[in-house]
Design a protein around this motif. Structure first.
Motif: not given
Length: 587
Positions: A126-139
């Motif tokens: 199988g092959i899956e393609a994904f696109v996601k967005g969100g928030i990064m909590f950085q240090e």
């Protein structure tokens, strides 16, 4: 990070327990994924700005499939760690260039994302393609490079200047996942994806990593010898440009990951075994607050470096405008020692004993006192035109008693600060290519240190342009004389310095009188005074062909105080002036 790994382990145990004994779903399935692998920074984030090294990443994903298990929407939670390249220190004959790190030398982030996935399968593959967005909590790491000469003068050629070291940022993520189905429940996969934060702000927070750097124009090695006098590095401009660069970067990386997928059916009930919880006795924890005050006035002190040490860890803070460090929350029961320093003067020390954790209050408060008998000059470089702030202007402070000079560049908020000795007179000027400033005078004579701590000053700075005229403040002559007095020489010394910094500059130096006295005599006297000022400048190293002396007498009054008009002394004083007019200037 330990809490993250513990949560990840418990979640994995729950997934495996749920997956045992269930079959494939006839409709839209739930897919749970666990993964880990390597993260490879690139661009400015890996280069001279971020200096991030290759790191690691772990995470979990939950997808809900629709339309015959072809499309899904899902949540992705992951954590990564990128160590930072640390440069080597350089030690030379009379000083050093060393790196100072105020926290961990790494970038770290927690990502929470949501988005669609498309899946295509052939038999077990199988092959899956994904696109996601969100928030990064950085240090972010916090550090600086400190150039020290004779343990007397310091300069920071490089330093981070982030508004906060723990910001949030918007995040984008896209990639491909290649899988092999072992059985109807479990599949193994390899995944590669691209991760990038974007946008400069999320709410009130700036999510970019900021770094200020003075470009080095000459190498510093063990054979280097820098000159220093009175706390000022004299030949700094041989090694660094005078104007810093403000650099910034987003976090960006290519991730290569591997993991396990679990297909969960919704038509079976799950018997999740209970995980026994070990309850530990509640630790006695307190919040710690440290405040630093000026001993002589009792005022809170901003910008004091506070160092706290205990067996549980060490902390370094800078006090805010209220003299406070950020509250240390949930501090463990232990013995703590604390001290501070500002302008190379230490504070008193304080400590916390274990018995202090037995008190009823949730907050342990300690106060440090800073005893520096000097005054603090807080200055601001502003535009001569509209009083707006002008950052990154080179200023110079001269002690008129002992003729020592110190220099400092105003910061991004156009602020600069100097320590002033009691009962002393000083002059302050701006020394910058293409700029002109008056010579401002500051005095601590007659000031009581127990009542006054800060001396404030605005330093107006104007652009040098052909045809522009500047009135030179505080050039005075004895009655009916044209010789240069010491107080006038101080102002003319600034003119000499400006002309040396701007070799294409040609000026007219003119002298003006008020209307009182004989017109012809006023013209002769003003011309003599202008010639005397020009002669002083020539004696101090400026070519004579760059200067024109002109006496205007009372021919260019600034108000209506003509012969026969009654005027106040203040109005007459306005007409008695020395002016500098720019005849020619090429940048």
């Amino acid at each position: 990070m330990k809490n993250i790994l513990l949560f990840f382990l418990l979640f994995l145990i729950s997934i495996v327990s749920y997956a045992q004994g269930i079959g494939p779903s006839p409709g839209g399935k739930w897919q749970l994924i666990t993964f880990g692998g390597f993260s490879f920074p690139f661009g400015n984030y890996k280069g001279d700005v971020g200096k991030a090294k290759n790191g690691t990443m772990v995470g979990i994903t939950a997808d809900k499939y629709f339309l015959g298990n072809k499309f899904a929407l899902g949540l992705d939670f992951r954590a990564f760690n990128h160590e930072m390249c640390t440069c080597g220190d350089v030690y030379f004959a009379n000083g050093s260039l060393v790196a100072k790190y105020d926290n961990a030398t790494r970038f770290r982030g927690l990502n929470l994302m949501f988005g669609p996935t498309y899946q295509y399968t052939i038999d077990e593959f199988g092959i899956e393609a994904f696109v996601k967005g969100g928030i990064m909590f950085q240090e972010f790491p916090k550090y600086s490079h400190v150039l020290s000469v004779n343990n007397q003068a310091e300069f920071l050629p490089e330093e981070t200047n982030n508004p906060t070291n723990s910001p949030k940022s918007l995040l984008g993520n896209a990639g491909l996942r290649f899988s092999y189905q072992i059985n109807p429940i479990i599949a193994l996969f390899l995944q590669t994806d691209y991760m990038n934060t974007f946008g400069s702000r999320l709410g009130d927070e700036n999510g970019e990593f900021h770094y200020k750097k003075y470009e080095q124009i000459k190498d510093i090695d063990r054979n280097t010898s820098l000159s220093e006098s009175g706390g000022v590095i004299l030949n700094l401009n041989e090694y660094f440009n005078s104007n810093p660069k403000d650099l910034k970067t987003n976090i960006k990386a290519i991730n290569v990951l591997a993991g396990v997928k679990f297909a969960l059916a919704k038509n079976r009930k799950t018997n999740i075994p209970e995980i026994p919880m070990v309850v530990k006795p509640t630790e006695q924890m307190k919040n710690i607050l440290v405040v630093v005050k000026d001993k002589l006035t009792g005022m809170p002190l901003e910008g004091v470096s506070v160092f706290i040490k205990s067996e549980t860890g060490t902390w370094n803070f800078l006090t805010d405008v209220n003299g406070e460090i950020p509250i240390i929350k949930n501090a463990k029961r232990a013995i703590y020692f604390m001290s501070g320093s500002k302008n190379s003067v230490g504070t008193t020390t304080a400590s916390i004993a274990e018995k202090d954790f037995d008190e009823d209050s949730e907050l342990i408060y300690r106060e440090l006192l800073h005893n520096d008998p000097r005054f603090t000059l807080v200055g601001e470089t502003v535009s001569q035109k509209d009083d707006s702030k002008l950052p990154n202007i080179n200023t110079a402070l001269t002690n008129l008693t002992n003729s020592t000079t110190r220099s400092q560049i105003s910061d991004t908020e156009a602020k600069f600060a100097y320590q002033l000795a009691p009962e002393s007179d000083y002059s302050v000027v701006a020394h910058q290519f293409g700029k002109f400033s008056q010579t401002e005078k500051v005095s601590t004579k007659g000031l009581d240190r127990s009542e006054t701590f800060y001396v404030k000053l605005k330093l107006p700075v104007g652009d040098i342009e052909t045809g522009k005229t500047f009135v030179l403040k505080d050039i005075h002559y004895d009655f009916d004389k044209s010789n240069i007095r010491p107080d006038a020489a101080l102002i003319l010394d600034n003119v000499v310095s400006i002309m040396k910094q701007n070799p294409s500059l040609k000026i007219e130096l003119s002298s003006h009188t008020d209307c009182r006295g004989n017109n012809a005599y006023n013209l002769i006297l003003s011309d003599a005074r202008a010639r005397s000022a020009v002669a002083y400048i020539v004696r101090n190293g400026i070519e004579k062909n760059r200067l024109v002396a002109k006496g205007y007498g009372e021919t260019k009054l600034l108000n209506n105080c003509y012969d026969g008009v009654r005027c106040s002394e203040v109005e007459h004083q306005r007409n008695r002036r020395t002016e500098l007019r720019v005849l020619k200037y090429d940048r």
